[in-house]
Motif scaffolding. Structure first.
Motif, mmCIF file in Angstrom:
data_model
loop_
_atom_site.group_PDB
_atom_site.id
_atom_site.type_symbol
_atom_site.label_atom_id
_atom_site.label_comp_id
_atom_site.label_asym_id
_atom_site.label_seq_id
_atom_site.Cartn_x
_atom_site.Cartn_y
_atom_site.Cartn_z
ATOM 1 N N PRO A 1 0.886 -1.297 0.070
ATOM 2 C CA PRO A 1 -0.040 0.217 -0.015
ATOM 3 C C PRO A 1 0.961 1.317 0.171
ATOM 4 C CG PRO A 1 -0.109 -1.103 2.091
ATOM 5 C CD PRO A 1 0.525 -1.923 1.367
ATOM 6 N N ARG A 2 0.491 2.224 -0.863
ATOM 7 C CA ARG A 2 1.138 3.461 -1.079
ATOM 8 C C ARG A 2 0.299 4.804 -1.060
ATOM 9 N NH1 ARG A 2 5.958 3.276 -5.287
ATOM 10 N NH2 ARG A 2 6.798 4.715 -3.958
ATOM 11 N N LEU A 3 0.898 5.901 -0.419
ATOM 12 C CA LEU A 3 0.032 7.129 -0.635
ATOM 13 C C LEU A 3 0.087 7.737 -1.873
ATOM 14 C CD1 LEU A 3 -0.144 8.594 2.949
ATOM 15 C CD2 LEU A 3 -1.926 7.694 1.679
ATOM 16 N N GLY A 4 -0.765 8.368 -2.830
ATOM 17 C CA GLY A 4 -0.406 8.978 -3.817
ATOM 18 C C GLY A 4 -1.679 9.851 -4.152
ATOM 19 N N VAL A 5 -1.316 10.881 -5.036
ATOM 20 C CA VAL A 5 -2.290 11.633 -5.407
ATOM 21 C C VAL A 5 -2.555 11.584 -7.243
ATOM 22 C CG1 VAL A 5 -1.835 13.584 -3.729
ATOM 23 C CG2 VAL A 5 -0.242 13.453 -6.104
ATOM 24 N N ALA A 6 -3.915 11.861 -7.527
ATOM 25 C CA ALA A 6 -4.022 11.827 -8.967
ATOM 26 C C ALA A 6 -4.428 13.078 -9.628
ATOM 27 C CB ALA A 6 -5.280 11.018 -9.187
ATOM 28 N N SER A 7 -4.040 13.163 -10.691
ATOM 29 C CA SER A 7 -4.086 14.524 -11.541
ATOM 30 C C SER A 7 -4.156 14.130 -12.907
ATOM 31 C CB SER A 7 -3.172 15.390 -11.249
ATOM 32 O OG SER A 7 -3.142 16.660 -11.883
ATOM 33 N N ASN A 8 -5.232 14.585 -13.566
ATOM 34 C CA ASN A 8 -5.256 14.363 -15.143
ATOM 35 C C ASN A 8 -5.130 13.007 -15.587
ATOM 36 O OD1 ASN A 8 -5.972 17.191 -15.882
ATOM 37 N ND2 ASN A 8 -4.012 17.762 -15.689
ATOM 38 N N GLY A 9 -5.625 12.239 -14.756
ATOM 39 C CA GLY A 9 -5.551 10.600 -15.316
ATOM 40 C C GLY A 9 -4.428 9.913 -14.799
ATOM 41 N N ALA A 10 -3.400 10.601 -14.149
ATOM 42 C CA ALA A 10 -2.344 9.949 -13.852
ATOM 43 C C ALA A 10 -2.240 9.880 -12.313
ATOM 44 C CB ALA A 10 -1.071 10.844 -14.307
ATOM 45 N N TRP A 11 -1.602 8.665 -11.598
ATOM 46 C CA TRP A 11 -1.386 8.468 -10.425
ATOM 47 C C TRP A 11 0.112 8.439 -9.816
ATOM 48 C CZ3 TRP A 11 0.526 5.124 -6.625
ATOM 49 C CH2 TRP A 11 0.174 5.095 -5.572
ATOM 50 N N PHE A 12 0.368 9.427 -8.799
ATOM 51 C CA PHE A 12 1.797 9.599 -8.321
ATOM 52 C C PHE A 12 1.720 9.209 -7.079
ATOM 53 C CE2 PHE A 12 0.623 13.070 -11.489
ATOM 54 C CZ PHE A 12 1.640 12.557 -12.404
ATOM 55 N N PRO A 13 2.812 8.121 -6.806
ATOM 56 C CA PRO A 13 2.982 7.827 -5.322
ATOM 57 C C PRO A 13 3.826 8.997 -4.622
ATOM 58 C CG PRO A 13 4.356 6.637 -6.761
ATOM 59 C CD PRO A 13 3.495 7.347 -7.636
ATOM 60 N N ILE A 14 3.584 9.341 -3.541
ATOM 61 C CA ILE A 14 4.337 10.468 -2.899
ATOM 62 C C ILE A 14 5.273 9.772 -1.569
ATOM 63 C CG2 ILE A 14 2.730 12.119 -3.574
ATOM 64 C CD1 ILE A 14 1.557 12.092 -0.777
ATOM 65 N N GLY A 15 5.181 8.560 -1.499
ATOM 66 C CA GLY A 15 6.088 7.959 -0.399
ATOM 67 C C GLY A 15 6.479 6.624 -0.634
ATOM 68 N N PRO A 16 7.225 6.102 0.005
ATOM 69 C CA PRO A 16 7.307 4.484 0.040
ATOM 70 C C PRO A 16 6.364 3.526 0.314
ATOM 71 C CG PRO A 16 9.289 5.614 1.113
ATOM 72 C CD PRO A 16 8.080 6.543 1.035
ATOM 73 N N ALA A 17 6.265 2.734 -0.111
ATOM 74 C CA ALA A 17 5.201 1.543 0.221
ATOM 75 C C ALA A 17 5.226 1.405 1.624
ATOM 76 C CB ALA A 17 5.207 0.157 -0.347
ATOM 77 N N GLY A 18 4.017 1.296 2.504
ATOM 78 C CA GLY A 18 3.827 1.120 3.755
ATOM 79 C C GLY A 18 4.058 2.412 4.706
ATOM 80 N N ALA A 19 4.809 3.452 3.920
ATOM 81 C CA ALA A 19 5.472 4.452 4.999
ATOM 82 C C ALA A 19 4.394 5.164 6.013
ATOM 83 C CB ALA A 19 6.308 5.507 4.256
ATOM 84 N N HIS A 20 3.110 5.428 5.445
ATOM 85 C CA HIS A 20 2.118 5.863 6.078
ATOM 86 C C HIS A 20 1.530 4.979 6.904
ATOM 87 C CE1 HIS A 20 0.183 3.556 2.708
ATOM 88 N NE2 HIS A 20 -0.886 3.724 3.481
ATOM 89 N N LEU A 21 1.891 3.800 7.324
ATOM 90 C CA LEU A 21 1.323 2.752 8.159
ATOM 91 C C LEU A 21 2.014 2.606 9.053
ATOM 92 C CD1 LEU A 21 0.191 -0.039 5.636
ATOM 93 C CD2 LEU A 21 -1.355 1.752 6.762
#
Length: 191
Positions: free
Chosen positions: A170-190
């Protein structure tokens, strides 16, 4: 080549940039002037532009120079139809100082006035410092030039982020104009 009466150095570059950029962004990617050299301009990590060790205090001049900035394999250059002057950029040449959500788009504003919508052509990427674990987020602005996303703006992105399952977890990310961008390493937000 510039004539003997043409201004050189900072004033010459400024004059050429004004002449070249009268209708939007100049086509610096199409210019390949014969004259090349260095000019004592440095863009610090915090986005402040310096000439000969002193900050360039005229915002309009910095904005003008930003329009003729180009990144080549050998570094960053201010490029006009007649000159190509190498400068020093400590990190990214621009700073993303604002972000707004507009429907499906994330719209950023840079410290030099560029308005950029994140998406397939203008990706968001985040590097993680190996020693400190701190994120260094960037936004592609144009033709290989990036903006460091200012810390408060990155915090806004974190607030807008959603979790997605990825191959790495699981990763945190943001979407914009149909693209998704992870903003941190997998599991970092957990953690």
């Amino acid at each position: 080549m510039p004539s003997d009466t043409a201004p050189t150095g900072l004033q010459g570059v400024a004059d050429a940039a004004k002449a070249a950029g009268s209708g939007g962004l100049p086509p610096v990617h199409l210019w390949h002037p014969a004259h090349c050299g260095d000019i004592d301009i440095r863009i610090r990590k915090d986005g402040v532009w310096f000439h000969e060790g002193s900050p360039i205090g005229r915002e309009a001049l910095v904005r003008l120079f930003s329009t003729i900035l180009r990144r080549d394999p050998d570094g960053f250059h201010l490029v006009t139809p007649v000159e190509k002057m190498k400068i020093v950029v400590e990190d990214a040449p621009f700073i993303a100082v604002r972000v707004d959500r507009d429907g499906e788009a994330l719209r950023f504003l840079t410290n030099v006035g560029d308005a950029v919508e994140a998406g397939p052509d203008n990706a968001i990427r985040v590097e993680i410092d190996a020693e400190t674990g701190e994120p260094r987020p960037y936004l592609h602005v144009r033709r290989g030039l990036e903006a460091l996303i200012a810390r408060p703006v990155f915090y806004e992105l974190v607030e807008l982020a959603a979790e997605r399952d990825t191959a790495d977890g699981p990763r945190l990310g943001v979407a914009s104009n149909g693209a998704w961008f992870p903003i941190g390493p997998a599991g970092a937000h957990l953690a």
